[in-house]
Design a protein around this motif. Structure first.
Motif, PDB file in Angstrom:
ATOM      1  N   TYR A  28       1.008  -1.149  -0.140  1.00 39.17           N
ATOM      2  CA  TYR A  28       0.005  -0.089  -0.126  1.00 39.17           C
ATOM      3  C   TYR A  28       0.785   1.175   0.004  1.00 39.17           C
ATOM      4  N   ALA A  29       1.863   1.361   0.960  1.00 40.67           N
ATOM      5  CA  ALA A  29       3.004   2.415   0.730  1.00 40.67           C
ATOM      6  C   ALA A  29       3.505   2.662  -0.450  1.00 40.67           C
ATOM      7  N   GLN A  30       3.809   1.749  -1.265  1.00 39.78           N
ATOM      8  CA  GLN A  30       4.297   1.683  -2.705  1.00 39.78           C
ATOM      9  C   GLN A  30       3.306   2.245  -3.582  1.00 39.78           C
ATOM     10  N   LYS A  31       2.152   2.211  -3.266  1.00 39.46           N
ATOM     11  CA  LYS A  31       0.880   2.356  -4.217  1.00 39.46           C
ATOM     12  C   LYS A  31       0.723   1.258  -5.212  1.00 39.46           C
ATOM     13  N   LYS A  32       1.010   0.193  -4.767  1.00 42.23           N
ATOM     14  CA  LYS A  32       0.685  -1.062  -5.439  1.00 42.23           C
ATOM     15  C   LYS A  32      -0.737  -1.511  -4.896  1.00 42.23           C
ATOM     16  N   TYR A  33      -1.934  -0.699  -5.217  1.00 41.88           N
ATOM     17  CA  TYR A  33      -3.119  -0.952  -4.535  1.00 41.88           C
ATOM     18  C   TYR A  33      -3.691  -2.340  -4.907  1.00 41.88           C
ATOM     19  N   GLU A  37      -4.654  -5.048  -2.237  1.00 39.87           N
ATOM     20  CA  GLU A  37      -5.892  -5.314  -2.037  1.00 39.87           C
ATOM     21  C   GLU A  37      -6.074  -6.965  -1.777  1.00 39.87           C
ATOM     22  N   TYR A  56      -7.964   0.076   5.197  1.00 37.08           N
ATOM     23  CA  TYR A  56      -7.187  -0.045   4.263  1.00 37.08           C
ATOM     24  C   TYR A  56      -7.843  -0.311   3.026  1.00 37.08           C
ATOM     25  N   ASP A  59      -9.761   2.594   1.860  1.00 36.20           N
ATOM     26  CA  ASP A  59      -9.058   3.506   1.155  1.00 36.20           C
ATOM     27  C   ASP A  59      -8.847   3.042  -0.188  1.00 36.20           C
ATOM     28  N   ILE A  60      -8.385   1.609  -0.531  1.00 38.66           N
ATOM     29  CA  ILE A  60      -8.101   1.240  -1.664  1.00 38.66           C
ATOM     30  C   ILE A  60      -9.180   1.399  -2.728  1.00 38.66           C
ATOM     31  N   HIS A  63      -9.458   4.848  -3.636  1.00 37.61           N
ATOM     32  CA  HIS A  63      -8.366   5.215  -4.771  1.00 37.61           C
ATOM     33  C   HIS A  63      -8.747   4.686  -6.258  1.00 37.61           C
ATOM     34  N   GLN A  64      -9.539   3.559  -6.068  1.00 37.14           N
ATOM     35  CA  GLN A  64     -10.045   2.876  -7.725  1.00 37.14           C
ATOM     36  C   GLN A  64     -11.457   3.607  -7.822  1.00 37.14           C
TER      37      GLN A  64
END
Length: 229
Positions: A28-33, A37, A56, A59-60, A63-64
């Motif tokens: 998640y921190a690497q934005k590899k959502y 997930e 989390y 939040d994901i 983002h999507q």
């Protein structure tokens, strides 16, 4: 002996579960959502009520732009932890984004719950900056006939001022820009930038100069000063 074996099994199971969660957090921190997930959902199978995992996943989904999924996760959280302002704020935010992307009639039926969620968050946490920003934006963007009000927006901008001068001036500048009061907006954005001197305060003031006041010389001067700070 069986008790010891059972203990070791449970211990290894717990360690695996924990490592799964930590792995998901790193993704998640690497934005590899997408990858995060999948791992968070695996973790949720072993701990279905794990609050941080649910957050989390919400939040994901946000983002999507999967607002229905985000709403489900945040609703579960705010129902489980009714005194946690941040869950009410996130629930209201996801609901508000869904309303924005819905047709007008459907959106109208959601506005009251969006407002109630933000107001609840504000009451629960007198220092919750994000909620006050959400209320400023909500009351400015809503038509007066369904609850929009500059007076209400200014109330929460003033509350922001007591929590963070930068946010307060940015909020008041945002309101001024909305109503095309660009001279007033310049005063507020300049004060915000003088205090914060951040990328955000620069961008707000730069955009005002360039696109609203149409003053390229001020925009260029500001850009040069910021790049050489």
């Amino acid at each position: 002996m069986k008790i010891i074996q059972l203990f070791l099994i449970l211990l290894s199971f717990s360690a695996f579960s924990q490592s799964n969660f930590e792995k998901a957090e790193k993704l998640y921190a690497q934005k590899k959502y997408y990858d995060a997930e999948k791992v968070f959902k695996e973790h949720l199978k072993t701990q279905p009520n794990h609050a941080k995992t649910l957050e989390y996943l919400g939040d994901i989904a946000g983002h999507q732009k999967k607002w229905d999924e985000a709403i489900i996760h945040y609703k579960k959280l705010k129902n489980s932890f009714p005194k946690a302002a941040n869950y009410w704020y996130k629930y209201g935010g996801a609901l508000g984004m869904k309303a924005k992307e819905s047709n007008k009639f459907k959106a109208l039926g959601m506005i009251d719950e969006v407002e109630e969620s933000f107001l609840t968050a504000a009451k629960l946490d007198a220092k919750h900056v994000e909620t006050r920003w959400a209320l400023v934006m909500l009351y400015i963007e809503l038509p007066a006939i369904i609850g929009g009000s500059e007076k209400k927006a200014q109330k929460y901008a003033t509350e922001l001022m007591t929590l963070s001068k930068v946010d307060g001036y940015l909020a008041k500048g945002y309101i001024d820009v909305y109503f095309s009061r660009y001279t007033n907006a310049e005063v507020n954005y300049k004060k915000a930038h003088e205090i914060g001197n951040s990328k955000t305060t620069f961008e707000k003031l730069y955009d005002l100069y360039l696109n609203k006041l149409k003053d390229k010389s001020k925009a260029n001067k500001l850009k040069l000063e910021f790049e050489n700070k």
